[in-house]
Design a protein around this motif. Structure first.
Motif, PDB file in Angstrom:
ATOM      1  N   UNK A   1       0.864  -1.173   0.000  1.00 24.36           N
ATOM      2  CA  UNK A   1       0.000   0.000   0.000  1.00 24.36           C
ATOM      3  C   UNK A   1       0.901   1.223   0.000  1.00 24.36           C
ATOM      4  N   UNK A   2       0.832   2.005  -1.069  1.00 16.86           N
ATOM      5  CA  UNK A   2       1.706   3.162  -1.219  1.00 16.86           C
ATOM      6  C   UNK A   2       0.941   4.418  -0.816  1.00 16.86           C
ATOM      7  N   UNK A   3       1.517   5.179   0.119  1.00 20.26           N
ATOM      8  CA  UNK A   3       0.909   6.411   0.604  1.00 20.26           C
ATOM      9  C   UNK A   3       1.756   7.612   0.236  1.00 20.26           C
ATOM     10  N   UNK A   4       1.081   8.681  -0.164  1.00 19.64           N
ATOM     11  CA  UNK A   4       1.755   9.980  -0.275  1.00 19.64           C
ATOM     12  C   UNK A   4       1.669  10.589   1.115  1.00 19.64           C
ATOM     13  N   UNK A   5       2.830  10.955   1.647  1.00 18.02           N
ATOM     14  CA  UNK A   5       2.897  11.525   2.990  1.00 18.02           C
ATOM     15  C   UNK A   5       3.533  12.905   2.935  1.00 18.02           C
ATOM     16  N   UNK A   6       3.106  13.769   3.820  1.00 17.12           N
ATOM     17  CA  UNK A   6       3.698  15.099   3.938  1.00 17.12           C
ATOM     18  C   UNK A   6       4.592  15.133   5.169  1.00 17.12           C
ATOM     19  N   UNK A   7       5.786  15.693   5.000  1.00 11.82           N
ATOM     20  CA  UNK A   7       6.700  15.874   6.121  1.00 11.82           C
ATOM     21  C   UNK A   7       6.080  16.876   7.084  1.00 11.82           C
ATOM     22  N   UNK A   8       6.141  16.592   8.379  1.00 12.67           N
ATOM     23  CA  UNK A   8       5.601  17.481   9.404  1.00 12.67           C
ATOM     24  C   UNK A   8       6.730  18.064  10.250  1.00 12.67           C
ATOM     25  N   UNK A   9       7.647  17.206  10.717  1.00 14.40           N
ATOM     26  CA  UNK A   9       8.719  17.688  11.596  1.00 14.40           C
ATOM     27  C   UNK A   9       9.835  16.652  11.673  1.00 14.40           C
ATOM     28  N   UNK A  10      11.001  17.150  12.070  1.00 17.62           N
ATOM     29  CA  UNK A  10      12.140  16.271  12.319  1.00 17.62           C
ATOM     30  C   UNK A  10      13.180  16.309  11.219  1.00 17.62           C
ATOM     31  N   UNK A  11      14.423  16.177  11.642  1.00 16.29           N
ATOM     32  CA  UNK A  11      15.538  16.070  10.711  1.00 16.29           C
ATOM     33  C   UNK A  11      15.832  14.587  10.523  1.00 16.29           C
ATOM     34  N   UNK A  12      15.821  14.111   9.275  1.00 11.50           N
ATOM     35  CA  UNK A  12      15.990  12.670   9.055  1.00 11.50           C
ATOM     36  C   UNK A  12      17.377  12.163   9.447  1.00 11.50           C
ATOM     37  N   UNK A  13      17.365  10.961   9.997  1.00 16.26           N
ATOM     38  CA  UNK A  13      18.598  10.247  10.328  1.00 16.26           C
ATOM     39  C   UNK A  13      18.254   8.755  10.374  1.00 16.26           C
ATOM     40  N   UNK A  14      19.235   7.872  10.204  1.00 16.87           N
ATOM     41  CA  UNK A  14      18.953   6.430  10.265  1.00 16.87           C
ATOM     42  C   UNK A  14      18.671   6.000  11.703  1.00 16.87           C
ATOM     43  N   UNK A  15      17.403   6.059  12.094  1.00 13.43           N
ATOM     44  CA  UNK A  15      17.005   5.938  13.495  1.00 13.43           C
ATOM     45  C   UNK A  15      17.113   4.532  14.073  1.00 13.43           C
ATOM     46  N   UNK A  16      16.798   3.493  13.309  1.00 15.77           N
ATOM     47  CA  UNK A  16      16.746   2.161  13.916  1.00 15.77           C
ATOM     48  C   UNK A  16      17.684   1.143  13.275  1.00 15.77           C
ATOM     49  N   UNK A  17      18.564   1.575  12.398  1.00 18.52           N
ATOM     50  CA  UNK A  17      19.515   0.660  11.790  1.00 18.52           C
ATOM     51  C   UNK A  17      19.032  -0.010  10.522  1.00 18.52           C
TER      52      UNK A  17
ATOM     53  N   UNK B   1      18.249   1.579   7.896  1.00 22.47           N
ATOM     54  CA  UNK B   1      18.849   2.398   6.840  1.00 22.47           C
ATOM     55  C   UNK B   1      20.246   2.813   7.276  1.00 22.47           C
ATOM     56  N   UNK B   2      21.161   2.880   6.298  1.00 24.93           N
ATOM     57  CA  UNK B   2      22.507   3.349   6.623  1.00 24.93           C
ATOM     58  C   UNK B   2      22.624   4.853   6.442  1.00 24.93           C
ATOM     59  N   UNK B   3      21.739   5.416   5.631  1.00 25.31           N
ATOM     60  CA  UNK B   3      21.680   6.870   5.444  1.00 25.31           C
ATOM     61  C   UNK B   3      20.264   7.232   5.048  1.00 25.31           C
ATOM     62  N   UNK B   4      19.853   8.429   5.428  1.00 22.50           N
ATOM     63  CA  UNK B   4      18.519   8.930   5.110  1.00 22.50           C
ATOM     64  C   UNK B   4      18.657  10.408   4.805  1.00 22.50           C
ATOM     65  N   UNK B   5      17.976  10.873   3.740  1.00 19.71           N
ATOM     66  CA  UNK B   5      18.056  12.295   3.428  1.00 19.71           C
ATOM     67  C   UNK B   5      17.070  12.712   2.363  1.00 19.71           C
ATOM     68  N   UNK B   6      16.988  14.010   2.192  1.00 20.90           N
ATOM     69  CA  UNK B   6      16.099  14.607   1.197  1.00 20.90           C
ATOM     70  C   UNK B   6      16.766  14.592  -0.168  1.00 20.90           C
ATOM     71  N   UNK B   7      15.988  14.261  -1.187  1.00 19.27           N
ATOM     72  CA  UNK B   7      16.476  14.206  -2.567  1.00 19.27           C
ATOM     73  C   UNK B   7      15.552  15.022  -3.441  1.00 19.27           C
ATOM     74  N   UNK B   8      16.161  15.838  -4.284  1.00 23.59           N
ATOM     75  CA  UNK B   8      15.357  16.625  -5.235  1.00 23.59           C
ATOM     76  C   UNK B   8      14.647  15.681  -6.201  1.00 23.59           C
ATOM     77  N   UNK B   9      13.459  16.050  -6.582  1.00 17.78           N
ATOM     78  CA  UNK B   9      12.660  15.209  -7.473  1.00 17.78           C
ATOM     79  C   UNK B   9      13.319  15.007  -8.827  1.00 17.78           C
ATOM     80  N   UNK B  10      14.136  15.971  -9.249  1.00 19.12           N
ATOM     81  CA  UNK B  10      14.794  15.841 -10.550  1.00 19.12           C
ATOM     82  C   UNK B  10      16.151  15.134 -10.447  1.00 19.12           C
ATOM     83  N   UNK B  11      16.496  14.622  -9.249  1.00 18.21           N
ATOM     84  CA  UNK B  11      17.774  13.938  -9.062  1.00 18.21           C
ATOM     85  C   UNK B  11      17.607  12.836  -8.016  1.00 18.21           C
ATOM     86  N   UNK B  12      17.019  11.708  -8.450  1.00 18.38           N
ATOM     87  CA  UNK B  12      16.744  10.620  -7.522  1.00 18.38           C
ATOM     88  C   UNK B  12      17.838   9.561  -7.508  1.00 18.38           C
TER      89      UNK B  12
END
Length: 170
Positions: free
Chosen positions: A101-117, A119-130
């Motif tokens: 089930x794929x959901x479109x979600x809106x960011x509300x708060x928080x700076x991304x980081x690999x919280x539970x292991x 993921x090794x890295x997490x970050x924002x990516x421009x839509x034109x550079x995935x």
């Protein structure tokens, strides 16, 4: 990757035989960026994904996974795609049939980081550079970004057979 306790309980009974599980993909949008993470198990760059817990609302699961995996709070805005993934065989031999089930979600708060292991890295990516996002995830992202269109449901052979039976009955 932590396997939920309920799946471990099922595995004790089912062994490696295929389990049907419901998964979620959270395509998290912030302006002209989306949140992606590099999975620790296979190195793939993906949106946030996870398994729905028993009794949990799927939209809540998408939001929970975002907080658990990336440390961000999100709001699930809409369900964009319902589809069955091809059978997955994990490295340990466990087989799973995921309904995604794929959901479109809106960011509300928080700076991304690999919280539970997971993921090794997490970050924002421009839509034109995935970057090196696989085509299957590009499709999820495209559908999530497609305005407020209707939820897409994959129609396979069974849907076509039912439609033919309905026509024949008329």
């Amino acid at each position: 990757m932590a396997t939920p306790d309920f799946v471990l309980d099922l595995r004790r009974q089912a062994g490696t035989r295929p389990l049907p599980l419901v998964g979620v993909t959270a395509v998290i949008v912030r302006g002209d960026e989306i949140l992606l993470g590099r999975r620790s198990d296979n190195g793939a760059l993906t949106p946030i994904t996870g398994i729905v817990d028993p009794g949990e609302e799927p939209a809540d699961a998408a939001c929970r996974e975002a907080l658990e995996e990336a440390g961000v709070r999100v709001r699930a805005d809409r369900l964009v795609w319902v589809h069955q993934l091809p059978r997955v065989v994990h490295a340990n031999g466990d087989e799973v049939d995921y309904l995604d089930l794929v959901f479109r979600c809106a960011w509300v708060a928080g700076d991304p980081y690999p919280a539970d292991g997971e993921m090794t890295e997490v970050g924002w990516h421009r839509l034109d550079d995935l970057g090196d996002v696989q085509e299957q995830h590009h499709r999820r992202i495209r559908l999530a970004l497609d305005g407020a269109g209707p939820t897409r449901f994959e129609g396979g052979r069974a849907a076509a057979d039912m439609e033919m039976q309905t026509e024949a009955a008329r």
